[in-house]
Design a protein around this motif. Sequence first.
Motif, PDB file in Angstrom:
ATOM      1  N   ASP A   1     -29.145  -2.678  54.841  1.00 56.05           N
ATOM      2  CA  ASP A   1     -28.339  -1.680  54.604  1.00 56.05           C
ATOM      3  C   ASP A   1     -27.608  -0.805  56.062  1.00 56.05           C
TER       4      ASP A   1
ATOM      5  N   GLN B   1     -27.247  -1.663  45.269  1.00 52.04           N
ATOM      6  CA  GLN B   1     -26.442  -1.871  44.283  1.00 52.04           C
ATOM      7  C   GLN B   1     -26.964  -1.647  42.983  1.00 52.04           C
TER       8      GLN B   1
ATOM      9  N   VAL C   1     -22.222   0.287  44.690  1.00 51.22           N
ATOM     10  CA  VAL C   1     -23.179   0.541  45.761  1.00 51.22           C
ATOM     11  C   VAL C   1     -23.728   1.899  45.552  1.00 51.22           C
TER      12      VAL C   1
ATOM     13  N   ILE D   1     -28.632  -5.532  48.462  1.00 58.74           N
ATOM     14  CA  ILE D   1     -27.354  -6.119  48.853  1.00 58.74           C
ATOM     15  C   ILE D   1     -27.473  -7.227  49.803  1.00 58.74           C
TER      16      ILE D   1
ATOM     17  N   VAL E   1     -23.595 -10.155  53.351  1.00 64.20           N
ATOM     18  CA  VAL E   1     -22.066  -9.179  53.274  1.00 64.20           C
ATOM     19  C   VAL E   1     -21.600  -8.893  54.765  1.00 64.20           C
TER      20      VAL E   1
ATOM     21  N   LYS F   1     -19.308   0.149  52.354  1.00 67.87           N
ATOM     22  CA  LYS F   1     -20.129  -0.874  51.859  1.00 67.87           C
ATOM     23  C   LYS F   1     -19.765  -1.295  50.641  1.00 67.87           C
ATOM     24  N   GLN F   2     -19.220  -0.440  49.620  1.00 63.63           N
ATOM     25  CA  GLN F   2     -18.617  -1.039  48.372  1.00 63.63           C
ATOM     26  C   GLN F   2     -17.440  -2.173  48.626  1.00 63.63           C
TER      27      GLN F   2
ATOM     28  N   SER G   1     -17.125  -4.008  51.136  1.00 68.90           N
ATOM     29  CA  SER G   1     -17.527  -5.248  51.914  1.00 68.90           C
ATOM     30  C   SER G   1     -18.283  -6.037  50.841  1.00 68.90           C
ATOM     31  N   LEU G   2     -19.004  -5.438  49.788  1.00 67.46           N
ATOM     32  CA  LEU G   2     -19.738  -6.048  48.727  1.00 67.46           C
ATOM     33  C   LEU G   2     -18.697  -6.706  47.714  1.00 67.46           C
TER      34      LEU G   2
ATOM     35  N   TYR H   1     -17.457  -9.787  49.248  1.00 71.41           N
ATOM     36  CA  TYR H   1     -18.362 -10.902  49.231  1.00 71.41           C
ATOM     37  C   TYR H   1     -18.504 -11.567  47.675  1.00 71.41           C
ATOM     38  N   ASN H   2     -18.699 -10.444  46.811  1.00 72.56           N
ATOM     39  CA  ASN H   2     -18.623 -11.099  45.324  1.00 72.56           C
ATOM     40  C   ASN H   2     -17.419 -12.025  45.035  1.00 72.56           C
TER      41      ASN H   2
END
Length: 574
Positions: free
Chosen positions: A33, A283, A288, A503, A507, A564-565, A567-568, A571-572
């Motif tokens: 994180d 998450q 996030v 997470i 990511v 962070k949200q 970037s996640l 990634y998804n």
Amino acid sequence: MKKRILSLFLAAVMLTSALSGCGKSSEQPAKEDDKQTSVTADTKTSNDDTATDAKAQAADEIPKSDVVKGETNGQTYPLSDEKITLTYWYPNAGSIGTLADYNDSEFFQWLEEKTNIHIEFIVPAAGEESQSFNNLFISGDLPDIMYTQPMNFMYRDGMDAAINDGYIADIREHLDWAPNYVSWLNSIDTAKQDVLTDSGKMYGFWSFWDNMEGGYADQGLSIRKDFLDKVNMDVPTTYDEWETVLTAFKDQLGIEAPFYTSKYGIDHGEFMAGFGIAPRFYQVNGTVKFGPMEDAYKDYLTLLNDWYKKGLLDPDFATRQSSGVAADNDMILNDKIGALVDWGTRMTDAYISRGATNPDFYAVAAPQPKKSASDPDPAWRDVANNNRDIQAVCLTVNANSPHLEEAIRWVDSFYAKDVYLNANYGIDSEKDTVWYEAEDGHRIGIYDFRYSNPDGLDSATVAAKYWAKNPPIRCEAAQIEQMPADRAASYAVWSKYAPTNYIPVTVTMTSEENLEYTQYFTDIDAYIQENEVKFINGERSLDEYDDYRNTLKSMGIDRCIAIKQASLDRYNNR
């Protein structure tokens, strides 16, 4: 091997059930994180589109390998007609034992003979790894190969930036030199999502588990079974049971630190998971969250504060040297600790060989506690090094190396079965000395050799001399299968918790996001660490927790969460 490992785990679970009646170094290891991130709200859509297009293009450019994973070797040896030397930044000073150099390892001597490539190891001093890594880029004098970790050692501006800035080679452009690696990418469904950046680049050679799908837990809660026997209690499963057990350790046995934590008081989240939270970013169904901003985090700190007042925590935890999963030697070896987060290799009677003064020392794995026995199992487990099929280790290659091809081919050799078996179990010539061949043909390490060998070497030196430290392909069975069954049981106890809320370590963020995130989070994390200690030991009242969260907001935590949200989300969508 999958069946063997499953059988081992099932047996371990049964053994542990019988035992359990109640049911990052000088700095804290940077958590996943702390190191990843981001897009701004203004650029999220365009970045998502770019990432989607790049992902499709990159997937088309990853070839199918003619190499059969685990059966054939795609390299031709020697890798160089003339002996050449490659430099390798290898931050493993704590794992060399009494060897003077990693080239004293039988494995690396064997590999040098096979490849005709000599490795000059650059091993930073323990505790100075991060500064050493940063200095490589400050000086511009990069080694040919670097052992990097997204949790600890990664280029400041992000993975793409290291390539764009001309430091690190984009391995995707050189996959014809890496046939063995490609064979692994072809064989793992989730590999491309994890090894590619959002823009479709390939930062380096990621490390994989051999036949350990889904990752596994090599660390978790440990409790002294010999102490439990003395107070006539079972392994606790709820927080109330834990308080009862720890109180008995203190009152009946006089244990100084019934529950031991790192100097930050939080560890990696195994003990707080029953509150539905995690130490920093996590998450829930793709959303996030940040632990300290949640009400449940205050509740958890309230519990620790209460236990601290009652003498159930180490009274001097904030001044200990330990910053992660490892206890101060004086504490663990002299019966001053009742429970802690520890490694699987240190369970049961392992500390006796490390100098424990109590010949009855015996530790067992404990499940993550819950508020109530009827609650569902926690959905958090720290898998920084054990995420799905991937390890959080990436070997990167200097884009300007005069031996770029040889460096890539040398690293790729580790993905060939003959090499990774020797790296994990010992070289061929050590058959029946450090490993033996099972009836079905696979290798099994000889456990007793590590702790009782003709040369009288300590276990750390044996490991450094005969095996490679965290090779790119790790056969965890090399460690688990050779253990006594009661020690291996710990892995099954800890691995039952799916890291649903974790997470992924791969990511990534853009250079701009990383810069913005770092500007905020460096100060935020320092402020959190300082105040978590104060909330636990009572230097700061928990009545001030709302003011504390407001300060985090003023420092930019909401922006960090948004980064962070984003970037996640990218990634998804890979």
